[in-house]
Design an enzyme around this catalytic site. Structure first.
Site, PDB file in Angstrom:
ATOM      1  N   GLU A 130     -32.301  22.528  26.863  1.00 15.07           N
ATOM      2  CA  GLU A 130     -31.972  22.268  28.267  1.00 15.07           C
ATOM      3  C   GLU A 130     -31.093  21.023  28.346  1.00 15.07           C
ATOM      4  O   GLU A 130     -31.034  20.246  27.386  1.00 15.07           O
ATOM      5  CB  GLU A 130     -33.272  22.052  29.064  1.00 15.07           C
ATOM      6  N   PRO A 131     -30.453  20.817  29.490  1.00 17.80           N
ATOM      7  CA  PRO A 131     -29.578  19.645  29.598  1.00 17.80           C
ATOM      8  C   PRO A 131     -30.304  18.330  29.269  1.00 17.80           C
ATOM      9  O   PRO A 131     -29.718  17.428  28.680  1.00 17.80           O
ATOM     10  CB  PRO A 131     -29.129  19.675  31.063  1.00 17.80           C
ATOM     11  N   SER A 135     -33.912  18.129  21.176  1.00 17.45           N
ATOM     12  CA  SER A 135     -34.804  17.850  20.042  1.00 17.45           C
ATOM     13  C   SER A 135     -36.259  17.807  20.487  1.00 17.45           C
ATOM     14  O   SER A 135     -37.157  18.248  19.773  1.00 17.45           O
ATOM     15  CB  SER A 135     -34.447  16.495  19.414  1.00 17.45           C
ATOM     16  N   PHE A 159     -26.337  25.235  25.961  1.00 11.97           N
ATOM     17  CA  PHE A 159     -25.911  25.465  24.570  1.00 11.97           C
ATOM     18  C   PHE A 159     -26.457  26.788  24.036  1.00 11.97           C
ATOM     19  O   PHE A 159     -26.792  26.882  22.856  1.00 11.97           O
ATOM     20  CB  PHE A 159     -26.400  24.340  23.639  1.00 11.97           C
ATOM     21  N   ILE A 160     -26.567  27.805  24.863  1.00 14.67           N
ATOM     22  CA  ILE A 160     -27.217  29.041  24.425  1.00 14.67           C
ATOM     23  C   ILE A 160     -26.216  30.014  23.796  1.00 14.67           C
ATOM     24  O   ILE A 160     -25.338  30.557  24.487  1.00 14.67           O
ATOM     25  CB  ILE A 160     -27.957  29.718  25.601  1.00 14.67           C
ATOM     26  N   TYR A 240     -46.411  26.714  20.113  1.00 15.59           N
ATOM     27  CA  TYR A 240     -46.876  27.082  18.778  1.00 15.59           C
ATOM     28  C   TYR A 240     -45.938  28.142  18.167  1.00 15.59           C
ATOM     29  O   TYR A 240     -45.524  28.027  17.016  1.00 15.59           O
ATOM     30  CB  TYR A 240     -48.313  27.620  18.890  1.00 15.59           C
ATOM     31  N   GLU A 249     -35.653  29.753  11.065  1.00 20.58           N
ATOM     32  CA  GLU A 249     -34.347  29.340  11.593  1.00 20.58           C
ATOM     33  C   GLU A 249     -33.678  28.321  10.668  1.00 20.58           C
ATOM     34  O   GLU A 249     -32.477  28.388  10.415  1.00 20.58           O
ATOM     35  CB  GLU A 249     -34.518  28.726  12.984  1.00 20.58           C
ATOM     36  N   ARG A 275      -0.728  25.478  -5.843  1.00 20.37           N
ATOM     37  CA  ARG A 275       0.112  24.382  -5.328  1.00 20.37           C
ATOM     38  C   ARG A 275       0.380  23.359  -6.430  1.00 20.37           C
ATOM     39  O   ARG A 275      -0.541  22.932  -7.133  1.00 20.37           O
ATOM     40  CB  ARG A 275      -0.635  23.710  -4.165  1.00 20.37           C
ATOM     41  N   GLN A 286      -6.934  15.011 -12.872  1.00 23.45           N
ATOM     42  CA  GLN A 286      -8.333  14.709 -13.201  1.00 23.45           C
ATOM     43  C   GLN A 286      -9.132  14.204 -11.998  1.00 23.45           C
ATOM     44  O   GLN A 286     -10.305  14.554 -11.832  1.00 23.45           O
ATOM     45  CB  GLN A 286      -8.388  13.670 -14.334  1.00 23.45           C
TER      46      GLN A 286
HETATM   47  C1  LIG Z   1     -22.805  25.315  19.361  1.00 27.69           C
HETATM   48  C2  LIG Z   1     -24.269  25.161  19.657  1.00 27.69           C
HETATM   49  C3  LIG Z   1     -25.061  26.301  19.718  1.00 27.69           C
HETATM   50  C4  LIG Z   1     -26.420  26.176  20.041  1.00 27.69           C
HETATM   51  N1  LIG Z   1     -27.184  27.300  20.186  1.00 27.69           N
HETATM   52  C5  LIG Z   1     -28.426  27.190  20.721  1.00 27.69           C
HETATM   53  C6  LIG Z   1     -29.179  28.353  21.096  1.00 27.69           C
HETATM   54  O1  LIG Z   1     -28.745  29.490  20.887  1.00 27.69           O
HETATM   55  N2  LIG Z   1     -30.394  28.172  21.695  1.00 27.69           N
HETATM   56  C7  LIG Z   1     -30.916  26.940  21.932  1.00 27.69           C
HETATM   57  O2  LIG Z   1     -32.013  26.848  22.480  1.00 27.69           O
HETATM   58  N3  LIG Z   1     -30.234  25.809  21.575  1.00 27.69           N
HETATM   59  C8  LIG Z   1     -29.009  25.918  20.994  1.00 27.69           C
HETATM   60  N4  LIG Z   1     -28.303  24.778  20.660  1.00 27.69           N
HETATM   61  C9  LIG Z   1     -28.885  23.477  20.942  1.00 27.69           C
HETATM   62  C10 LIG Z   1     -29.248  22.670  19.717  1.00 27.69           C
HETATM   63  O3  LIG Z   1     -30.386  23.215  19.083  1.00 27.69           O
HETATM   64  C11 LIG Z   1     -29.458  21.224  20.182  1.00 27.69           C
HETATM   65  O4  LIG Z   1     -28.173  20.723  20.489  1.00 27.69           O
HETATM   66  C12 LIG Z   1     -30.143  20.355  19.162  1.00 27.69           C
HETATM   67  O5  LIG Z   1     -31.472  20.746  18.989  1.00 27.69           O
HETATM   68  C13 LIG Z   1     -30.113  18.875  19.564  1.00 27.69           C
HETATM   69  O6  LIG Z   1     -30.556  18.708  20.882  1.00 27.69           O
HETATM   70  P1  LIG Z   1     -29.653  17.859  21.921  1.00 27.69           P
HETATM   71  O7  LIG Z   1     -28.268  18.380  21.844  1.00 27.69           O
HETATM   72  O8  LIG Z   1     -30.324  17.872  23.235  1.00 27.69           O
HETATM   73  O9  LIG Z   1     -29.619  16.398  21.327  1.00 27.69           O
HETATM   74  P2  LIG Z   1     -30.723  15.247  21.601  1.00 27.69           P
HETATM   75  O10 LIG Z   1     -32.080  15.784  21.367  1.00 27.69           O
HETATM   76  O11 LIG Z   1     -30.440  14.622  22.912  1.00 27.69           O
HETATM   77  O12 LIG Z   1     -30.359  14.219  20.447  1.00 27.69           O
HETATM   78  C14 LIG Z   1     -29.230  13.358  20.519  1.00 27.69           C
HETATM   79  C15 LIG Z   1     -29.193  12.508  19.249  1.00 27.69           C
HETATM   80  O13 LIG Z   1     -30.408  11.755  19.129  1.00 27.69           O
HETATM   81  C16 LIG Z   1     -31.020  12.041  17.899  1.00 27.69           C
HETATM   82  N5  LIG Z   1     -32.471  12.013  18.035  1.00 27.69           N
HETATM   83  C17 LIG Z   1     -33.237  12.683  18.931  1.00 27.69           C
HETATM   84  N6  LIG Z   1     -34.551  12.432  18.700  1.00 27.69           N
HETATM   85  C18 LIG Z   1     -34.591  11.596  17.631  1.00 27.69           C
HETATM   86  C19 LIG Z   1     -35.652  10.986  16.893  1.00 27.69           C
HETATM   87  N7  LIG Z   1     -36.915  11.220  17.185  1.00 27.69           N
HETATM   88  N8  LIG Z   1     -35.319  10.167  15.861  1.00 27.69           N
HETATM   89  C20 LIG Z   1     -34.030   9.955  15.524  1.00 27.69           C
HETATM   90  N9  LIG Z   1     -32.993  10.517  16.182  1.00 27.69           N
HETATM   91  C21 LIG Z   1     -33.272  11.327  17.206  1.00 27.69           C
HETATM   92  C22 LIG Z   1     -30.533  13.422  17.528  1.00 27.69           C
HETATM   93  O14 LIG Z   1     -30.671  13.665  16.137  1.00 27.69           O
HETATM   94  C23 LIG Z   1     -29.098  13.374  17.984  1.00 27.69           C
HETATM   95  O15 LIG Z   1     -28.329  12.736  17.020  1.00 27.69           O
HETATM   96  C24 LIG Z   1     -26.971  24.889  20.263  1.00 27.69           C
HETATM   97  C25 LIG Z   1     -26.162  23.758  20.156  1.00 27.69           C
HETATM   98  C26 LIG Z   1     -24.824  23.881  19.861  1.00 27.69           C
HETATM   99  C27 LIG Z   1     -23.985  22.627  19.797  1.00 27.69           C
END
Ligand SMILES: Cc1cc2nc3c(=O)[nH]c(=O)nc-3n(C[C@H](O)[C@H](O)[C@H](O)COP(=O)(O)OP(=O)(O)OC[C@H]3O[C@@H](n4cnc5c(N)ncnc54)[C@H](O)[C@@H]3O)c2cc1C
Length: 395
Positions: A130-131, A135, A159-160, A240, A249, A275, A286
């Site tokens: 979600e927006p 994570s 990002f779906i 879960y 995954e 090339r 090397q």
């Molecule tokens: C092209 C693309 C396709 C995708 N497809 C799907 C999909 O089909 N379905 C779906 O549900 N999602 C999908 N995603 C979402 C993807 O799984 C998330 O972008 C990812 O899980 C990270 O979440 P976020 O973008 O909200 O980043 P955030 O969770 O906001 O994290 C931002 C930064 O903070 C860091 N961070 C967060 N928590 C911690 C912590 N505890 N310790 C250290 N660092 C941390 C992260 O590593 C990252 O560097 C997709 C994303 C992309 C870009």
């Protein structure tokens, strides 16, 4: 003699068939699909017809119930199309979006949605992110309120993959609005199967740096009515289910990343032999040779670790630590590898007509999507440093 302890002659034959399919029916469309930023439904139907979308599913759903090594072969060959977008669209459909439906969905749901997905007639998406929560899955906010025989869903997913042109989505929703938020172990989540053309759904296609041929959407759900029988598994057990399926995954992501790194190396080796500079092929310098030796070694080591993790996974072990290590190492390796390889193409590597250019763009998201490298390190650290045991046997 079989090529390795993991693959039989039948796997090798299957590899040849998939490779031929990818070379003849996918690669020639690269330019069109990348430019149009979508994949035609017809290719899903074609792959369904060939049995590629049903490898992990039993025959009663139209699948082949093949052992996991067929999936490994399929994914490795899929990645050789050199189009991260196509690879993602297909792997999300088969190994992520329909996985929950198969594992814990009702028989009626499986017949209604899994069967057409296996046939390639319906394309599936997985809606977790979600927006305001990626994570931190426990912090999801999309809610499903019970009203008689329906859930009424409100919220936004982002990002779906397959979200714009897909037909249905496995959606993570909060069915217990009062349950714990960020970081909680029981956040009151459930999984719902939602048709993507349902009233109240609006989809916006997102513009990405790479993975151009896959469509990625932001999906708004505004009072969307979902029949209660579309719930996948038990109410409140969604967190879960999501945690359990993450290992597959991550493993899939690791398999694809290693295969993607190998493909980049293969292209580069060919180019370096063709090339020349200073009166000899670049492959004779090397400095370049030693770097390529390192790259080839890293890929070989990563592949063996991924295979050994697949071996554990196939035997029913969730292998949380190994799957996280495999995803972390392989995604970072692919990112480094395409960077190194692009360098050796010189200026041509920066040109769109060279596939290494696309590979460079596509690989960047590998350390983000499907769980970031930081999150992988967090999991590994909890297990290695704190001695936490997440290991479990899959049902
Ligand atoms: C092209 C693309 C396709 C995708 N497809 C799907 C999909 O089909 N379905 C779906 O549900 N999602 C999908 N995603 C979402 C993807 O799984 C998330 O972008 C990812 O899980 C990270 O979440 P976020 O973008 O909200 O980043 P955030 O969770 O906001 O994290 C931002 C930064 O903070 C860091 N961070 C967060 N928590 C911690 C912590 N505890 N310790 C250290 N660092 C941390 C992260 O590593 C990252 O560097 C997709 C994303 C992309 C870009």
């Amino acid at each position: 003699m079989p090529a390795s302890q993991y693959f039989t002659d039948d796997h090798a034959l299957f590899r040849q068939t998939v490779r031929r399919f990818i070379e003849t029916e996918v690669v020639p469309h690269t330019e069109t699909w990348e430019t149009e930023r979508r994949i035609p439904k017809a290719i899903f139907q074609r792959m369904g017809g060939l049995g590629y979308l049903g490898l992990p599913f039993p025959e009663r759903y139209g699948g082949s119930g093949a052992d996991f090594w067929y999936s490994v072969v399929f994914l490795e060959e899929l990645a050789r199309c050199g189009m991260g977008g196509f690879t993602t669209a297909v792997s999300v459909h088969v190994y992520m979006a329909t996985n929950h439906l198969f594992r814990v969905g009702s028989e009626a749901l499986r017949q209604k949605y899994l069967v057409p997905a296996v046939a390639g007639e319906a394309v599936a998406a997985l809606g977790i992110s979600e927006p305001d929560a990626g994570s931190d899955v426990a912090a999801l906010r999309c809610t499903a309120r019970r009203e008689g025989d329906f859930y009424v869903v409100d919220g936004t997913k982002t990002f779906i993959s397959n979200g714009t042109y897909g037909d249905f989505i496995t959606l993570a929703v909060k069915t217990n609005a009062g349950a714990g938020g960020s970081g909680a172990s029981t956040p009151g989540l459930s999984l719902l199967l939602v048709e993507l053309n349902a009233p109240g759904i609006s989809r916006t296609k997102l513009n990405k740096m790479g993975w151009h041929s896959s469509d990625t959407a932001e999906i708004r759900l505004d009072g969307v009515r979902v029949p209660v029988e579309n719930r996948i598994g038990a109410e409140g057990a969604g967190f879960y289910y999501l945690m359990e399926s993450l290992q597959l995954e991550r493993l899939v992501a690791a398999i694809l990343a290693v295969a993607g790194a190998q493909l980049a190396l293969d292209w580069t080796l060919q180019y370096l032999h063709e090339r020349s500079a200073f009166n000899k092929p670049l492959a004779k310098f090397q400095a370049i040779r030693h770097t390529l030796a390192d790259v080839a070694t890293e890929i070989a080591v990563a592949r063996e670790f991924v295979y050994s993790t697949c071996w554990k996974f196939e035997r029913g072990h969730n292998a949380v630590k190994e799957c996280s290590m495999a995803k972390l190492f392989a995604a970072e390796l692919q990112k480094r590898t395409v960077d190194t390889c692009l360098q050796y193409f010189g200026g041509y590597g920066y040109m769109e007509e060279y596939p290494i250019c696309r590979a460079y763009r596509d690989a960047r998201v590998g350390t983000i999507a499907g769980g970031t490298s930081e999150i992988m390190r967090e999991i590994i650290a909890k297990m290695v440093v704190d001695g936490v045991a997440y290991e479990s046997i899959r049902n």
